[in-house]
Design an enzyme around this catalytic site. Structure first.
Site, PDB file in Angstrom:
ATOM      1  N   CYS A  97      30.212  -0.940   6.271  1.00 52.92           N
ATOM      2  CA  CYS A  97      30.812  -0.581   4.979  1.00 52.92           C
ATOM      3  C   CYS A  97      31.092  -1.779   4.080  1.00 52.92           C
ATOM      4  CB  CYS A  97      32.121   0.186   5.197  1.00 52.92           C
ATOM      5  SG  CYS A  97      31.915   1.677   6.182  1.00 52.92           S
ATOM      6  N   CYS A 129      37.851  -1.194   5.345  1.00 53.58           N
ATOM      7  CA  CYS A 129      37.693  -1.231   6.791  1.00 53.58           C
ATOM      8  C   CYS A 129      36.203  -1.176   7.097  1.00 53.58           C
ATOM      9  CB  CYS A 129      38.427  -0.074   7.456  1.00 53.58           C
ATOM     10  SG  CYS A 129      37.896   1.576   6.921  1.00 53.58           S
ATOM     11  N   GLY A 151      33.179  -0.334  10.258  1.00 56.63           N
ATOM     12  CA  GLY A 151      32.874   0.266  11.543  1.00 56.63           C
ATOM     13  C   GLY A 151      32.830  -0.743  12.669  1.00 56.63           C
ATOM     14  N   HIS A 191      31.352   7.110  -1.111  1.00 56.30           N
ATOM     15  CA  HIS A 191      31.247   5.870  -0.336  1.00 56.30           C
ATOM     16  C   HIS A 191      29.827   5.723   0.207  1.00 56.30           C
ATOM     17  CE1 HIS A 191      31.782   2.726   2.479  1.00 56.30           C
ATOM     18  NE2 HIS A 191      32.287   3.408   3.498  1.00 56.30           N
TER      19      HIS A 191
END
Length: 399
Positions: free
Chosen positions: A95, A385, A387, A355
């Site tokens: 991300c 955040c 993964g 997202h």
């Protein structure tokens, strides 16, 4: 010989509108074509730039395979018409890939190794599923409790965070509703117009009179995710999707999305050479690790780290783009660090706006810089955040 660190300036930042996956406006649009679009749009914003001087193109992508595989950075830059002399590399920090691309590009300039860099991100969650087309995890992940969390679905990590940080379902739904309300208001006021490069989509439609298939071009210039009519009653009726007695629902989670964004960075010397003015300055970037089962709280570690590195305090920040992977993890970060909610996602976040994984960082840099300038504010942060248990945070100055 020690080189002096120099500033990296941002001279262009743009993005596509973000589409809903898997049945939204970009469902049939290739991610490499979205990337071509933003690369061309960003270069066009730098009138007079000689593209042969571009030192590198760094592109973030969280699932770099299939239509966004075979080094999508190099493929797209060539399709965009950039010279053969311009190299390209695709990177992956899930991300945070798009934000990491910006940080890597800035570092090359700051070290004096480059003068003109393009950082970007692209992702089609319509064409490439979460975790890719072939999931082949290492069996060792399942042999002991220490590693099994690496294989957790993102939703389960959201539930773990909600439990440990005691974030109630009602709080999550209220946060989600606010995200939609802010995003809808921002669209109404035209807040995103400056950062979005409209995308022309050609669709084939039957003509019932001539009995022929016709090409119909449609211009898309608005994010598809924000939903009118989102309220606590609607959100409250949604069932948990990851745990039977959980609190994380489709309504208080980020939307699966398609989109791309691009940022052009330069040294002061390059800006002077091409008579360009900066819209922002890269200040600093940090990443940090957390246990994979609570990956959503990664920013709790990354934000203090980048603040210490740059000498900033939280109060110095006028605007914080905190990627809303889940309302639960967003609230955990906000509450744990004591972030000012008025400064966090003032135009809405990923729960409403979407997202598109590897593209999100580059997209949110565009939102941040244009927003800061428009509202006459100075410093902002993009954070998320990541993964497998990480967090990332970057600080920027609007000019």
């Amino acid at each position: 010989m020690t080189k002096q660190i120099q500033d990296a300036f941002i001279v262009a930042a743009t993005r596509t509108p973000v589409g809903k996956a898997p049945r939204g406006m970009f469902k049939n649009v290739r991610p490499d074509d979205m990337l071509v679009h933003v690369l061309q749009a960003a270069v066009k914003q730098c009138d007079g730039l000689d593209p042969t001087v571009i030192d590198d193109v760094i592109v973030g992508c969280a699932m770099p395979e299939a239509e966004q595989g075979i080094n999508v950075a190099r493929v797209a830059l060539l399709l965009a018409g950039l010279p053969n002399s311009v190299p390209g590399i695709t990177i992956n920090r899930f991300c945070a890939s798009g934000l990491q691309a910006v940080a890597f590009a800035a570092d090359r300039i700051r070290l004096g190794e480059a003068d003109v860099m393009i950082a970007a991100g692209t992702e089609s969650m319509s064409m490439i599923p979460m975790m890719g087309n072939k999931v082949a995890m290492n069996p060792a992940l399942f042999q002991n409790d220490e590693n099994v969390a690496i294989a957790y679905g993102m939703g389960m990590t959201g539930e773990k965070v909600a439990q440990q940080w005691r974030v109630k379902r009602e709080e999550q739904d209220e946060f989600a509703m606010t995200s939609h309300m802010r995003a809808l208001k921002a669209i109404e006021l035209g807040e995103f117009k400056q950062e979005i490069s409209p995308y022309s989509i050609t669709e084939k439609r039957p003509d019932l009179i001539t009995h022929k298939i016709c090409d119909l071009s449609v211009i898309k210039d608005t994010d598809e995710g924000p939903r009118m009519g989102t309220n606590m009653d609607v959100l409250g009726k949604l069932k948990p999707v990851f745990a039977a007695k959980g609190s994380v629902t489709a309504g208080n989670s980020s939307q699966m999305s398609d989109g791309a964004g691009a940022v052009i960075l330069m040294s002061a010397a390059a800006m002077q050479r091409f008579n360009l003015s900066p819209i922002g300055r890269f200040v600093g970037f940090s990443v940090a690790g957390v246990p994979p089962e609570i990956m959503g709280v990664g920013p709790i570690r990354a934000i203090p780290k980048v603040l210490k590195q740059t000498g900033f305090k939280q109060d110095d920040l006028d605007w914080i783009e905190l990627n809303e992977a889940f309302a639960a993890q967003s609230l955990a970060v906000i509450n744990d660090l004591g972030l000012d909610r008025a400064k966090v996602n003032p135009l809405g976040g990923a729960i409403a706006l979407g997202h598109p994984l590897g593209a999100t960082g580059a997209i949110r840099v565009a939102t941040l810089l244009h927003g800061l300038r428009r509202h006459k504010q100075k410093y902002g942060m993009v954070t998320m955040c990541v993964g497998s248990g990480m967090g990332a945070a970057g600080i920027f100055e609007a000019l």
